[in-house]
Enzyme design. Structure first.
Site, PDB file in Angstrom:
ATOM      1  CG  HIS A 147      55.315  50.069  35.820  1.00  0.00           C
ATOM      2  ND1 HIS A 147      56.599  50.564  35.850  1.00  0.00           N
ATOM      3  CD2 HIS A 147      54.617  50.945  35.057  1.00  0.00           C
ATOM      4  CE1 HIS A 147      56.681  51.672  35.149  1.00  0.00           C
ATOM      5  NE2 HIS A 147      55.477  51.924  34.656  1.00  0.00           N
ATOM      6  CG  ASP A 177      59.479  48.886  36.841  1.00  0.00           C
ATOM      7  OD1 ASP A 177      58.602  48.048  36.551  1.00  0.00           O
ATOM      8  OD2 ASP A 177      59.308  50.122  36.735  1.00  0.00           O
ATOM      9  CB  SER A 285      56.210  53.375  31.816  1.00  0.00           C
ATOM     10  OG  SER A 285      56.077  54.280  32.879  1.00  0.00           O
TER      11      SER A 285
END
Length: 341
Positions: A147, A177, A285
């Protein structure tokens, strides 16, 4: 006379009582030793010394065989006994990246691992996003979250020493992911050591390094709060991009039937995650979750934020999630093949 002669110790003379031949030489005045030929004859038996491994060397060798069956923790013990420098790099408890003088300290982990963590800025038609990544090869292969770079038309990377690179997306796997990017014209980078997430236990101390809100190389610490958490994230890149444009608190995800940090949309995937209370914020992230030996045990991917209408309300409340590093290692071949899923 005979009794006195025997007390002198010469009664053991092998010549005593034998018939005397005038041509024989006189008996020696001392007790004969074993013939020299008998001393040299057993030379052929010297290889018996090879059977000595019943001692300490054999014990260590036997223990080493058992250690190979048991796992990395015992293997590290054998390494200490024998003085060998190399141990299994797949165990989170066996490879010590941190210098011995700083072993088990957050500062030691930060100093050793920070050069392997980068800041990623991705630009797409929908806007831009900031994330983190982990260097896994000296020529610039970097693991991050899908992402972070999904749909990106341009990817810029900044290393811990301030150098900036252009990167290209090599492969993506939205179901986990994960993504792999490659820096252009890079060499000699500091490579992270990938550990073994199967050895992680609840309560283990951990360190998180990333670039929350663009603050490169931010270090936080905590513990492993739980294992095998089912975390559901969106596989639709527009969901994350929309959330970032709205100033939300990070990548939207779902846990326990509730959605956090925005709408996950209709296209989602679920993976098993490591839960940590180490502070994670937007921008973490793709960064690293690290054990106290300096091994990467997870890729930070989601965090709960009590966000309101603006980013000023966003912040860590000690509920962060990371993709286990064993999941990453199992997916590397697919990512390197250029798969875009």
């Amino acid at each position: 006379m005979t009794e006195s002669f025997r007390r002198s110790g010469e009664h053991d003379n092998p010549y005593q009582g034998a018939p005397v031949n005038p041509e024989w030489p006189p008996p020696p005045s001392y007790q004969p030793t074993a013939p020299t030929a008998l001393l040299s004859e057993p030379v052929a038996q010297r290889p018996r010394a090879r059977r000595r491994p019943r001692g300490p060397v054999a014990l260590i060798a036997a223990v080493a065989i058992v250690a190979a069956a048991i796992g990395g923790g015992t293997a590290y013990g054998i390494q200490e006994l024998t003085g060998h420098d190399t141990v299994a790099t797949t165990s989170s408890t066996s490879t010590n990246v941190v210098p011995s003088s700083q072993k088990g300290t957050v500062s030691g982990v930060a100093k050793a691992v920070s050069p392997s963590i980068v800041e990623i800025n991705a630009t797409s038609n929908a806007g831009s996003s900031t994330g983190s990544g982990v260097i896994i090869t000296g020529d610039g292969e970097i693991v991050t979250n899908n992402h972070v770079v999904s749909g990106a038309t341009s990817v810029k990377v900044k290393t811990s020493d301030g150098k900036e690179y252009t990167a290209e997306v090599v492969g993506t796997d939205s179901s986990k992911d994960l993504a792999l990017i490659k820096l252009q014209n890079a060499s000699g980078l500091t490579v992270a050591t990938l550990g073994d997430s199967a050895g992680v236990q609840v309560g283990d101390e951990v360190v998180a390094i990333g670039s929350p809100e663009g603050l490169t190389g931010t270090v936080t610490s905590g513990i492993v709060s739980a294992l095998n958490r089912d975390v559901t994230v969106s596989t639709d890149e527009s969901q994350g991009q929309q959330q970032q444009q709205q100033g939300g608190g990070g990548w939207p995800f779902e846990f326990g039937g509730q959605q956090f940090n925005g709408d996950t949309g209709s296209s989602t995937t679920t993976y098993k995650a490591i839960q940590t209370d180490a502070s994670l914020n937007p921008g973490n992230s793709g960064g690293a979750l690290i054990d106290m030996n300096g091994n990467i045990i997870g890729i930070n991917s989601a965090m709960y934020s009590a966000a309101g209408s603006g980013s000023s309300d966003a912040g860590s409340v000690g509920l962060g999630f990371a993709i286990p590093i064993n999941t990453v290692k199992a997916d590397l071949a697919k990512l390197r093949s250029g798969s875009q899923t």
